[in-house]
Design a protein around this motif. Structure first.
Motif, mmCIF file in Angstrom:
data_model
loop_
_atom_site.group_PDB
_atom_site.id
_atom_site.type_symbol
_atom_site.label_atom_id
_atom_site.label_comp_id
_atom_site.label_asym_id
_atom_site.label_seq_id
_atom_site.Cartn_x
_atom_site.Cartn_y
_atom_site.Cartn_z
ATOM 1 N N LEU A 71 0.774 -1.338 0.015
ATOM 2 C CA LEU A 71 -0.042 -0.129 -0.057
ATOM 3 C C LEU A 71 0.678 1.381 -0.001
ATOM 4 C CD1 LEU A 71 -2.544 -1.291 2.451
ATOM 5 C CD2 LEU A 71 -2.725 -1.319 0.002
ATOM 6 N N VAL A 72 2.177 1.149 0.458
ATOM 7 C CA VAL A 72 2.974 2.441 0.574
ATOM 8 C C VAL A 72 3.571 2.672 -0.969
ATOM 9 C CG1 VAL A 72 3.653 1.931 2.839
ATOM 10 C CG2 VAL A 72 5.261 1.337 1.286
ATOM 11 N N PRO A 78 0.363 6.024 -7.998
ATOM 12 C CA PRO A 78 1.488 6.912 -8.449
ATOM 13 C C PRO A 78 1.306 8.054 -7.976
ATOM 14 C CG PRO A 78 -0.047 5.841 -10.174
ATOM 15 C CD PRO A 78 -0.649 5.536 -8.829
ATOM 16 N N ASP A 79 0.370 8.589 -7.596
ATOM 17 C CA ASP A 79 0.248 9.972 -7.328
ATOM 18 C C ASP A 79 0.728 10.477 -5.947
ATOM 19 O OD1 ASP A 79 -1.257 10.082 -9.473
ATOM 20 O OD2 ASP A 79 -2.874 9.421 -8.268
ATOM 21 N N PRO A 80 1.148 11.358 -5.644
ATOM 22 C CA PRO A 80 1.910 11.577 -4.239
ATOM 23 C C PRO A 80 0.902 11.942 -3.256
ATOM 24 C CG PRO A 80 2.761 13.281 -5.832
ATOM 25 C CD PRO A 80 1.904 12.415 -6.368
ATOM 26 N N THR A 81 1.031 11.106 -1.974
ATOM 27 C CA THR A 81 -0.254 11.315 -1.128
ATOM 28 C C THR A 81 -0.206 12.904 -0.343
ATOM 29 O OG1 THR A 81 -0.506 9.075 -0.435
ATOM 30 C CG2 THR A 81 -0.943 10.775 1.060
ATOM 31 N N ILE A 82 -1.355 13.353 -0.526
ATOM 32 C CA ILE A 82 -1.463 14.821 0.220
ATOM 33 C C ILE A 82 -2.316 14.662 1.341
ATOM 34 C CG2 ILE A 82 -2.265 17.004 -0.252
ATOM 35 C CD1 ILE A 82 -1.699 16.697 -3.332
ATOM 36 N N ARG A 212 -8.980 7.901 13.093
ATOM 37 C CA ARG A 212 -9.277 8.846 12.143
ATOM 38 C C ARG A 212 -8.196 10.109 11.877
ATOM 39 N NH1 ARG A 212 -10.468 13.430 14.823
ATOM 40 N NH2 ARG A 212 -10.603 13.181 16.976
ATOM 41 N N LEU A 213 -7.352 10.040 12.669
ATOM 42 C CA LEU A 213 -6.107 11.149 12.488
ATOM 43 C C LEU A 213 -5.021 10.480 11.547
ATOM 44 C CD1 LEU A 213 -5.830 12.765 15.999
ATOM 45 C CD2 LEU A 213 -7.292 13.458 14.030
ATOM 46 N N PRO A 214 -4.503 11.572 10.925
ATOM 47 C CA PRO A 214 -3.236 11.135 10.293
ATOM 48 C C PRO A 214 -2.107 10.897 11.062
ATOM 49 C CG PRO A 214 -3.792 13.506 9.599
ATOM 50 C CD PRO A 214 -4.781 12.952 10.783
ATOM 51 N N VAL A 215 -1.126 10.250 10.696
ATOM 52 C CA VAL A 215 0.171 9.600 11.359
ATOM 53 C C VAL A 215 1.540 10.358 11.067
ATOM 54 C CG1 VAL A 215 1.212 7.572 12.256
ATOM 55 C CG2 VAL A 215 -1.246 7.664 11.842
ATOM 56 N N PHE A 216 2.162 10.697 11.964
ATOM 57 C CA PHE A 216 3.394 11.132 11.754
ATOM 58 C C PHE A 216 4.521 10.114 12.225
ATOM 59 C CE2 PHE A 216 7.184 14.065 12.476
ATOM 60 C CZ PHE A 216 7.184 14.750 11.164
ATOM 61 N N LEU A 217 5.110 9.363 11.278
ATOM 62 C CA LEU A 217 5.809 8.235 11.546
ATOM 63 C C LEU A 217 7.271 8.478 11.447
ATOM 64 C CD1 LEU A 217 5.745 5.099 12.231
ATOM 65 C CD2 LEU A 217 5.729 4.607 9.826
ATOM 66 N N LYS A 218 7.807 8.450 12.711
ATOM 67 C CA LYS A 218 9.409 8.745 12.505
ATOM 68 C C LYS A 218 10.192 7.515 12.365
ATOM 69 C CE LYS A 218 10.771 12.565 14.807
ATOM 70 N NZ LYS A 218 11.076 13.487 15.940
ATOM 71 N N VAL A 235 0.375 0.762 9.385
ATOM 72 C CA VAL A 235 -0.652 1.561 9.679
ATOM 73 C C VAL A 235 -1.701 1.541 8.528
ATOM 74 C CG1 VAL A 235 -1.164 4.037 10.169
ATOM 75 C CG2 VAL A 235 1.000 3.036 11.018
ATOM 76 N N MET A 236 -1.272 1.585 7.120
ATOM 77 C CA MET A 236 -2.077 1.644 6.084
ATOM 78 C C MET A 236 -2.974 0.050 6.027
ATOM 79 S SD MET A 236 0.171 3.401 3.332
ATOM 80 C CE MET A 236 -1.189 4.087 2.172
ATOM 81 N N SER A 237 -2.370 -0.624 6.392
ATOM 82 C CA SER A 237 -3.148 -2.045 6.321
ATOM 83 C C SER A 237 -4.095 -2.024 6.943
ATOM 84 C CB SER A 237 -2.101 -3.406 6.467
ATOM 85 O OG SER A 237 -1.840 -3.311 7.877
ATOM 86 N N GLU A 238 -4.468 -1.239 8.140
ATOM 87 C CA GLU A 238 -5.477 -1.082 8.977
ATOM 88 C C GLU A 238 -6.532 -0.148 8.371
ATOM 89 O OE1 GLU A 238 -6.320 -3.010 11.637
ATOM 90 O OE2 GLU A 238 -4.548 -4.202 11.110
ATOM 91 N N GLY A 239 -5.967 0.638 7.204
ATOM 92 C CA GLY A 239 -7.066 1.386 6.603
ATOM 93 C C GLY A 239 -6.855 2.839 6.779
ATOM 94 N N ASN A 240 -5.853 3.062 7.457
ATOM 95 C CA ASN A 240 -5.365 4.578 7.689
ATOM 96 C C ASN A 240 -4.676 5.037 6.623
ATOM 97 O OD1 ASN A 240 -4.814 7.353 8.540
ATOM 98 N ND2 ASN A 240 -4.667 7.081 10.315
ATOM 99 N N TYR A 241 -4.679 5.550 5.377
ATOM 100 C CA TYR A 241 -3.809 6.039 4.603
ATOM 101 C C TYR A 241 -2.854 7.229 4.613
ATOM 102 C CZ TYR A 241 -6.775 2.372 2.720
ATOM 103 O OH TYR A 241 -7.534 1.170 2.514
ATOM 104 N N ASN A 242 -3.455 8.080 5.513
ATOM 105 C CA ASN A 242 -2.896 9.200 5.719
ATOM 106 C C ASN A 242 -1.631 9.086 6.745
ATOM 107 O OD1 ASN A 242 -4.559 11.165 4.211
ATOM 108 N ND2 ASN A 242 -5.873 10.940 5.651
#
Ligand code: PEP
Ligand code: MN
Length: 363
Positions: A71-72, A78-82, A212-218, A235-242
């Protein structure tokens, strides 16, 4: 496996493919793109028969994903995630427009390492808002190396952060360290930070994946690029794509900085993934004099923004004072990256006339 729908596929056709995937007991991740929708499949124990989907209406191509992350990857999207943060209104009625991470405008996340008091946080926040940065950081839960070091103000700190959002119109990025702190971070903040020490805390990654919140992953301090991307995949595999990634320095034998800033990871991420990647020159260097040069380099290298520590009285800070910019230095840094941004065809927000003064005594 990845199902690439035809450019003109209808919503019903996409839904039919997703239903078939779910009926097989797997998970469907529909990723609409500029040109076409791709549907990632997770949860399948082995390779699936491509014939299951080939004949379905609207299906363009069925592709086997060769990389360990799906998913990443750019194959799926192909388009950047915003990542978008909705417009908001401050308490005094100022309209703050939408903010983004990963779009054309570079994201700047600035603030102290820890929220220490309301006065401290407000004094820094006022300057962060004036600098043009749109995101405020500050830890309420601090994963400290020593159990005797300041551990953060917990919920009291989160309440201060929520007040800062309403006063200054800054979006709040703050760390969660476990399920309990995460439930509270979700209540008060705009983005969940997962720290370097928790980058492979898979239970936490799955839990933020359901937020429901976006994630900042260090990035973990000993994580390879693959480890890093697979953490985002959790993170994305659980449905959070942000998800936004953050390079914050790794451990090496070099001893002239707290960590070694691995800037080459920025183009390496962009080559494989649609996720935005920011750089944290504060934790990467640990020393104030190295922050500005490394932040400039990060933007030149194509990073989607920076996270930087900033404190109005760093000599009194309860954590990481030596790697915090003074507010005037933050202003200079913003000026520098505004100029560098033009070379990489990005933009940086202008300084903001902030009418909401901190109105607190500085300690
Ligand atoms: C922080 O951002 O304050 C922090 C603790 O960062 P890291 O997890 O990168 O060490
Ligand atoms: Mn810190």
């Amino acid at each position: 496996m990845l199902i690439v729908m035809q450019a003109h596929a209808t919503e019903e056709q996409v839904a039919a493919v997703c239903s078939k995937i779910e009926a097989l007991g797997f998970r469907a991740h529909s990723m609409p793109g500029a040109g076409r929708t791709a549907i990632g499949i997770t949860g399948n124990p082995g390779a699936l028969d491509t014939g299951l989907f080939d004949e379905m209406k609207g299906v363009g191509e069925v592709v086997r994903v060769t990389k360990p992350f799906k998913l990443v990857s750019l194959e799926v999207k192909p388009d950047p995630t915003i990542i978008r943060f909705a417009a908001l209104k401050t308490d005094s009625g100022s309209n703050i427009p939408e903010a983004t991470i990963g779009g054309n405008e570079l994201a700047v996340i600035a603030g102290p390492c820890s929220i220490e008091s309301r006065d401290q946080a407000f004094a820094v926040a006022e300057r962060v808002a004036r600098s043009g940065a749109k995101f405020f950081r500050g830890g309420a839960y601090k994963p400290r190396t020593s159990p005797y070091s300041f551990q953060g103000l917990a919920e009291e700190g989160l309440k201060i952060l929520a007040e800062i959002r309403q006063r200054f119109g800054l979006r709040i990025v703050t760390e969660a360290v476990d399920d309990d702190s995460l439930a509270l971070v979700e209540k008060y903040a705009d983005m969940i930070q997962v720290g370097a020490r928790n980058m492979q805390n898979f239970a936490l990654l799955k839990r933020v994946g359901r937020s429901r919140l976006p994630v900042f992953l260090k990035r973990g301090m000993a994580a390879s690029l693959e480890d890093f991307l697979l953490a985002a995949e959790y993170v994305m595999s659980e449905g959070n794509y942000n998800v936004a990634l953050c390079e914050r320095g790794i451990r090496t034998f070099s001893d002239h900085a707290r960590n070694t800033l691995d800037l080459s990871v920025v183009p390496a991420v962009h080559r494989l993934s649609h996720l935005p990647i920011l750089v944290d020159p504060s934790h990467a260097t640990g020393q104030r004099f190295q922050i500005q040069p490394m932040a400039r380099a990060a933007i030149a290298a194509g990073a989607d923004g920076i996270m930087v520590e900033c404190h109005h009285a760093p000599e009194k800070a309860l954590s990481d004072g030596q790697q915090a910019l003074m507010p005037d230095q933050l202003d200079h840094l913003m000026d520098d990256i505004r100029r560098i941004a033009t070379v990489v065809e990005r933009t940086v927000a202008a300084p903001r006339a902030v009418t909401e003064v901190a109105n607190v005594a500085t300690r």
